[in-house]
Motif scaffolding. Structure first.
Motif, mmCIF file in Angstrom:
data_model
loop_
_atom_site.group_PDB
_atom_site.id
_atom_site.type_symbol
_atom_site.label_atom_id
_atom_site.label_comp_id
_atom_site.label_asym_id
_atom_site.label_seq_id
_atom_site.Cartn_x
_atom_site.Cartn_y
_atom_site.Cartn_z
ATOM 1 N N GLY A 150 15.009 14.797 64.787
ATOM 2 C CA GLY A 150 16.250 15.005 64.046
ATOM 3 C C GLY A 150 15.974 15.036 62.557
ATOM 4 N N VAL A 151 17.022 15.282 61.779
ATOM 5 C CA VAL A 151 16.843 15.445 60.342
ATOM 6 C C VAL A 151 16.419 14.136 59.672
ATOM 7 N N GLU A 152 16.910 12.999 60.177
ATOM 8 C CA GLU A 152 16.512 11.722 59.565
ATOM 9 C C GLU A 152 15.015 11.467 59.737
ATOM 10 N N ARG A 179 19.959 22.117 65.563
ATOM 11 C CA ARG A 179 20.162 21.124 66.622
ATOM 12 C C ARG A 179 21.166 20.065 66.189
ATOM 13 N N GLU A 180 21.080 19.667 64.910
ATOM 14 C CA GLU A 180 22.043 18.659 64.429
ATOM 15 C C GLU A 180 23.468 19.208 64.455
ATOM 16 N N ARG A 181 23.626 20.482 64.134
ATOM 17 C CA ARG A 181 24.960 21.077 64.196
ATOM 18 C C ARG A 181 25.454 21.144 65.639
ATOM 19 N N ARG A 236 24.757 19.082 67.943
ATOM 20 C CA ARG A 236 25.083 17.711 68.356
ATOM 21 C C ARG A 236 26.374 17.210 67.711
ATOM 22 N N ARG A 269 26.627 16.630 64.486
ATOM 23 C CA ARG A 269 26.294 15.806 63.333
ATOM 24 C C ARG A 269 26.481 16.574 62.025
ATOM 25 N N PHE A 312 26.901 15.587 56.608
ATOM 26 C CA PHE A 312 26.191 15.058 57.776
ATOM 27 C C PHE A 312 26.872 13.795 58.293
ATOM 28 N N GLY A 365 27.696 11.567 64.778
ATOM 29 C CA GLY A 365 28.042 12.849 65.392
ATOM 30 C C GLY A 365 29.336 12.784 66.187
#
Length: 203
Positions: free
Chosen positions: A84-86, A143-145, A147, A149, A196, A200
């Motif tokens: 993930g982005v984190e 992927r975050e979008r 989900r 998030r 962000f 999510g």
């Protein structure tokens, strides 16, 4: 795609010679900038002949890009993909500030003006290094979008540019370095000021 030329006829290549050439080129870029790095100077620093370098790299640009990838330890197409982005930002913080990555930090600071001062090098570096890395970042953000998030109407390219800009700001405002934790906190704080959502939810 790698920047290393196909093997050419002749004696077998030495992996130690490969390392010596790339290390010499990377360290010279840090010490004197791109203008001061030529094939002759790299060969002398590495303790090899000029033809030895040319058997591996067709020109200076190819050598310099290969040396940058060597310093970063990964070819762009071999970069591990974060969950993930984190996690991605934590990896960036480690690359920026971990003591074993001091060469990476110094090299990044030297490369920042390259786009303005060396357009031919910058274009090759963008094609062979920057764009593959950007493609990975876009996949992570997509992927975050998915989900929830990031909102569905998020412009992911803007988010990518904000995060890339945060790296530049960190480097230029702390040229002597900070700690991994400080870098991580800064990058995560920048992320938090986008839309962000850590937990999510549907948007």
């Amino acid at each position: 795609m790698t920047q290393q030329s196909p093997a050419r006829p002749g004696r077998p290549r030495s992996s130690q010679v490969d390392e010596d050439i790339l290390e010499a080129a990377a360290d010279l870029m840090i010490e004197v900038g791109l203008d001061g790095v030529g094939i002759d100077r790299v060969a002398k620093r590495a303790g090899v002949s000029r033809p030895t370098v040319y058997r591996r790299y067709s020109d200076r640009t190819e050598l310099l890009i290969a040396a940058i990838h060597w310093a970063f330890r990964y070819q762009p197409e071999e970069l591990p993909e974060p969950s993930g982005v984190e996690e991605m930002l934590r990896w960036w913080a480690h690359a920026l500030e971990a003591p074993e990555n001091a060469r990476i930090r110094k090299l990044m600071l030297r490369l920042m003006p390259a786009a303005r001062d060396h357009p031919e090098f910058a274009a090759a570096f963008r094609r062979l290094s920057t764009e593959p890395r950007n493609a990975l970042i876009r996949r992570v953000l997509e992927r975050e979008r998915e989900r929830g998030r990031l909102p569905r109407d998020t412009d992911l390219e803007i988010i990518r540019q904000i995060l890339a800009g945060a790296v530049t700001v960190h480097l230029t405002t702390h040229p002597e370095g900070t700690t991994v934790r400080q870098a991580e906190e800064f990058l995560l704080a920048v992320l938090a000021h986008t839309r962000f959502r850590p937990n999510g939810h549907e948007t």
